[in-house]
Design a protein around this motif. Sequence first.
Motif, PDB file in Angstrom:
ATOM      1  N   LYS A 153     159.164 145.828  58.313  1.00 54.54           N
ATOM      2  CA  LYS A 153     160.246 145.441  59.214  1.00 54.54           C
ATOM      3  C   LYS A 153     159.700 145.216  60.619  1.00 54.54           C
ATOM      4  O   LYS A 153     158.924 146.035  61.118  1.00 54.54           O
ATOM      5  N   GLY A 154     160.121 144.109  61.232  1.00 53.40           N
ATOM      6  CA  GLY A 154     159.676 143.796  62.584  1.00 53.40           C
ATOM      7  C   GLY A 154     158.426 142.935  62.645  1.00 53.40           C
ATOM      8  O   GLY A 154     158.092 142.409  63.710  1.00 53.40           O
ATOM      9  N   ALA A 155     157.745 142.784  61.530  1.00 56.01           N
ATOM     10  CA  ALA A 155     156.528 141.967  61.489  1.00 56.01           C
ATOM     11  C   ALA A 155     156.894 140.497  61.347  1.00 56.01           C
ATOM     12  O   ALA A 155     157.956 140.161  60.813  1.00 56.01           O
ATOM     13  N   PRO A 156     156.010 139.592  61.796  1.00 57.50           N
ATOM     14  CA  PRO A 156     156.277 138.165  61.591  1.00 57.50           C
ATOM     15  C   PRO A 156     156.074 137.784  60.131  1.00 57.50           C
ATOM     16  O   PRO A 156     155.289 138.403  59.407  1.00 57.50           O
ATOM     17  N   VAL A 157     156.820 136.756  59.743  1.00 57.75           N
ATOM     18  CA  VAL A 157     156.765 136.297  58.358  1.00 57.75           C
ATOM     19  C   VAL A 157     156.483 134.802  58.336  1.00 57.75           C
ATOM     20  O   VAL A 157     157.048 134.041  59.125  1.00 57.75           O
ATOM     21  N   GLU A 158     155.614 134.397  57.408  1.00 56.88           N
ATOM     22  CA  GLU A 158     155.401 132.972  57.164  1.00 56.88           C
ATOM     23  C   GLU A 158     155.283 132.757  55.672  1.00 56.88           C
ATOM     24  O   GLU A 158     154.354 133.261  55.029  1.00 56.88           O
ATOM     25  N   LEU A 159     156.217 132.033  55.116  1.00 55.46           N
ATOM     26  CA  LEU A 159     156.158 131.677  53.695  1.00 55.46           C
ATOM     27  C   LEU A 159     155.663 130.236  53.610  1.00 55.46           C
ATOM     28  O   LEU A 159     156.263 129.334  54.182  1.00 55.46           O
ATOM     29  N   LYS A 160     154.604 130.066  52.866  1.00 49.26           N
ATOM     30  CA  LYS A 160     153.934 128.769  52.849  1.00 49.26           C
ATOM     31  C   LYS A 160     154.519 127.826  51.796  1.00 49.26           C
ATOM     32  O   LYS A 160     154.908 128.252  50.704  1.00 49.26           O
ATOM     33  N   CYS A 161     154.554 126.557  52.187  1.00 49.98           N
ATOM     34  CA  CYS A 161     155.008 125.509  51.282  1.00 49.98           C
ATOM     35  C   CYS A 161     154.218 124.239  51.589  1.00 49.98           C
ATOM     36  O   CYS A 161     154.199 123.787  52.736  1.00 49.98           O
TER      37      CYS A 161
END
Lengths: 115, 109
Positions: free
Chosen positions: B15-23
């Motif tokens: 929680k609070g961390a950055p997220v990047e889901l790749k496509c």
Amino acid sequence: DVKVTQSSRYLVKRTGEKVFLECVQDMDHENMFWYRQDPGLGLRLIYFSYDVKMKEKGDIPEGYSVSREKKERFSLILESASTNQTSMYLCASSVLAGDTTDTQYFGPGTRLTVL
Amino acid sequence: AQRVTQPEKLLSVFKGAPVELKCNYSYSGSPELFWYVQYSRQRLQLLLRHISRESIKGFTADLNKGETSFHLKKPFAQEEDSAMYYCALLNTGFQKLVFGTGTRLLVSP
């Protein structure tokens, strides 16, 4: 609010049975779709339809057929169910939007188990 | 051939961390791309589309034609973001979507 409903949430059938999955949408959408959803494989398109009595094969049509006798209803038929057709089946509908982007609205899914 | 690739099956963050889901996608025409999300016990629903350039629930996605990518980003993940995320490409000729295999996002407290 768009509503897409599917006739069953869970279904258990035996190998060789004929299976009908029903989907109904209430927004007068022209397009309707059937997908199967499997872990690690994502959503794969089985069949879709642009209009009443029209159907087009998707990416994995083998072992399936469809029927669209009325605009609001799109049925998926497994002529002779097999164990490899055990899956989650999702129905979706969308407006025929020409060149513009259109959103697909999904039903809750039917989890089919073939024994 | 049209194809959508989501290289990660599972992405686990705090929680609070950055997220990047790749496509990443392959398409010969001008792509129209979407992110769909499925929360636990809910139906699949549209999260955002690139053409509207909007931010939904803090998520954004930018179409990068040079890299043929449409990564989904959020600066600070929340536990309620835990879900299955699918990237999809519209085949405009046939009004149908091509989906990736999906990435499960798990946000831990």
